[in-house]
Design an enzyme around this catalytic site. Structure first.
Site, PDB file in Angstrom:
ATOM      1  N   GLU A   6       0.831  -1.214   0.000  1.00  0.00           N
ATOM      2  CA  GLU A   6       0.000   0.000   0.000  1.00  0.00           C
ATOM      3  C   GLU A   6       0.862   1.259   0.000  1.00  0.00           C
ATOM      4  OE1 GLU A   6      -2.864  -0.422   3.186  1.00  0.00           O
ATOM      5  OE2 GLU A   6      -4.180  -1.559   1.881  1.00  0.00           O
ATOM      6  N   GLU A  25      -5.524  -8.201  -1.077  1.00  0.00           N
ATOM      7  CA  GLU A  25      -6.178  -7.987   0.232  1.00  0.00           C
ATOM      8  C   GLU A  25      -7.626  -7.627  -0.017  1.00  0.00           C
ATOM      9  OE1 GLU A  25      -4.608  -5.300   3.193  1.00  0.00           O
ATOM     10  OE2 GLU A  25      -2.549  -5.824   2.652  1.00  0.00           O
TER      11      GLU A  25
END
Ligand code: BG6
Length: 476
Positions: free
Chosen positions: A182, A374
């Protein structure tokens, strides 16, 4: 049961991260990392955001990462559970400070290498491909104290040395790699995202974009090195994904949503397309940012990733008059509350169609295979009198999102695989809680660190096993 539209070689599995699962925070020669300094409780957010400097541990605080779910000692049993569900991929991260406890050493820590070799061998034993993130929010603290973390260009050298060490040490065991988890979270949560701590006089935007540049150069170099070490290696970037919807069709709201999307996609634009996007020129001018680049950086950035990975929990929403009062940071990326979708107990939106929208946008933009690494529902679980956990809410969230991903595949998007987040319960990154559970496997541990660490299969465990066995055709 209908026929599967998932490709035959589609990778099914789950994801964890070293700092949220391993524990053993000082065992095996490991050094302290940023995440080890982030306490549970009222100061957590200020520390994560880099507003409150925490360079030493305190006796009066609880640090959830220190023991976490003890994956460090239990990985064999845990991986066996993943194999029982039929996983063909398992995403985890390497704790940088297990390989280089300080981060700036020349010689790696042999115990760290041995640990991960064992973990990856264990995966291979069951035919599971490891998908490995090099840095999932945990920068060695020594690099933060001595160098200011990613503000400093020297980090490029430290990271690429670390990356090369891993590619060489785990060659033949790991072929799927992600550089930074991320990466766009650096802008929203600078300490947990990139080890950044701010001084009073800092121009925070300047510091963040300079750090971003260093990470982007380091990521591109790592990609190049991975391919040199073994041309079979496949490297991905990783975005905290979820499109911004405009609050209304007012042109100003549509523009606000576009700008918000660009803020996050900037990173992937560089990693997947190999150059700074044209909109950054004006953005930096208006923000008064000057990113210092070294000669040759432009060429380095041309080393683009092989695939684009991302997390998706929820869509986001923006308007032209978004402000501190009307937007919520329930999720670390601020968003307006969308009245058209439901939300989880933690206020995270639930929007499966948003996943299809996000995937279509990303493929239209990058034309590279996608990997959803995810996705999941953080929820409280109850154990009933029979000792079972009937997590139908989780099954329903995952069913709808997997169905949306299937639609995206039918839309023509190449998707490499799916790893649901927190396949075994672990410490929440945002809140530090254990009670925000994502797993197919329940872990007996509470928010204060009490519990036996015993593992129990939830109802979703058996459901996911069926999903995998049918290659996504049976979602009932
Ligand atoms: C992502 C992170 O932001 O979301 C994970 O990569 C994190 O580390 C996950 O755990 C879910 O967020 P949370 O705050 O519910 O743990």
């Amino acid at each position: 049961m209908s026929e599967s539209i998932f490709p035959a070689d589609f990778l099914w599995g789950g994801a964890i991260a070293a700092n949220q699962a391993e524990g053993a925070y000082l065992e095996g020669g490991k050094g302290l990392t940023t995440v080890d300094m982030i306490p549970h409780g009222k100061d957590r957010l200020a520390v994560k955001l880099g507003q409150e400097k925490r360079f030493a541990l305190r006796d009066d605080e609880f640090y959830p990462s220190h023991q976490a779910i003890d994956f460090y000692h239990r990985y064999k049993d845990d991986i066996a559970l993943m194999a029982e569900m039929g996983f063909t991929v398992f995403r985890t991260s390497i704790a940088w400070s297990r390989i280089f406890p300080n981060g700036d050493e020349q010689q790696p820590n042999a115990q760290g290498i041995a640990f991960y070799r064992d973990v990856f061998n264990e995966c291979k034993k069951y035919g599971i491909e490891p998908l490995v993130t090099l840095c999932h929010f945990d920068v060695p603290m020594h690099l933060v104290r001595e160098y200011g973390s990613w503000r400093n260009r020297k980090m490029v050298e430290f990271f690429t040395h670390y990356a090369r060490t891993c590619f060489e040490a785990f060659d033949g065991l790991v072929k799927y790699w992600l550089t930074f988890n991320e990466i766009n979270i650096l802008l929203h949560s600078p300490f947990s995202g990139a080890g950044l701590v701010f001084e009073k006089d800092d121009d925070q935007e300047q510091v963040k974009y300079q750090a971003a540049h260093h990470e982007l150069v380091a990521s591109a170099l790592a990609t190049k090195i991975a391919h040199e070490v073994n041309p079979e290696n496949q490297v991905g970037c990783m975005l905290a994904g979820g499109n911004f919807y405009p609050w209304s069709c007012k042109p100003e709201d549509v523009w606000a949503a576009l700008e918000k999307d660009r803020e996050n996609l900037f990173f992937i634009d560089v990693q997947a397309r190999g150059a700074y996007p044209s909109y950054t020129k004006r953005l930096f001018k208006e923000k008064g940012i000057t990113v210092e680049m070294a000669p040759g950086d432009d060429d380095i950035l041309k080393n683009t990733v092989d695939f684009v990975s991302f997390s998706y929990y929820a869509s986001r929403c923006a308007s032209a008059d978004m402000n501190e009062q009307n937007s919520s940071a329930a999720n670390i990326v601020k968003s307006l509350k969308n009245p058209h979708i439901k939300a989880s107990e933690w206020g995270w939106g639930i929007d499966p169609l948003g996943l299809r929208i996000t995937m279509n946008m990303m493929y239209d933009r990058y034309q590279k295979p996608l990997f959803l690494v995810e996705n999941g529902l953080g929820a409280k679980d109850e154990i009933n009198e029979q000792g079972e956990i009937e997590d139908d809410y989780r099954i329903s969230y995952l069913r709808e999102h997997i169905a949306a991903m299937a639609e995206a595949i039918e839309d023509g998007i190449p998707v490499m695989g799916y790893t649901s987040w927190g396949c075994i319960d672990l410490v929440s990154a945002s809140t530090g809680e254990m009670s925000k559970r994502y797993g197919f496997v329940y872990v007996d541990r509470d928010d204060q660190g009490n519990g036996t660490q015993a593992r129990t299969r939830k109802k979703s465990f058996y459901w996911y096993k069926k999903v995998i066995a049918s290659n996504g055709a049976d979602l009932e």
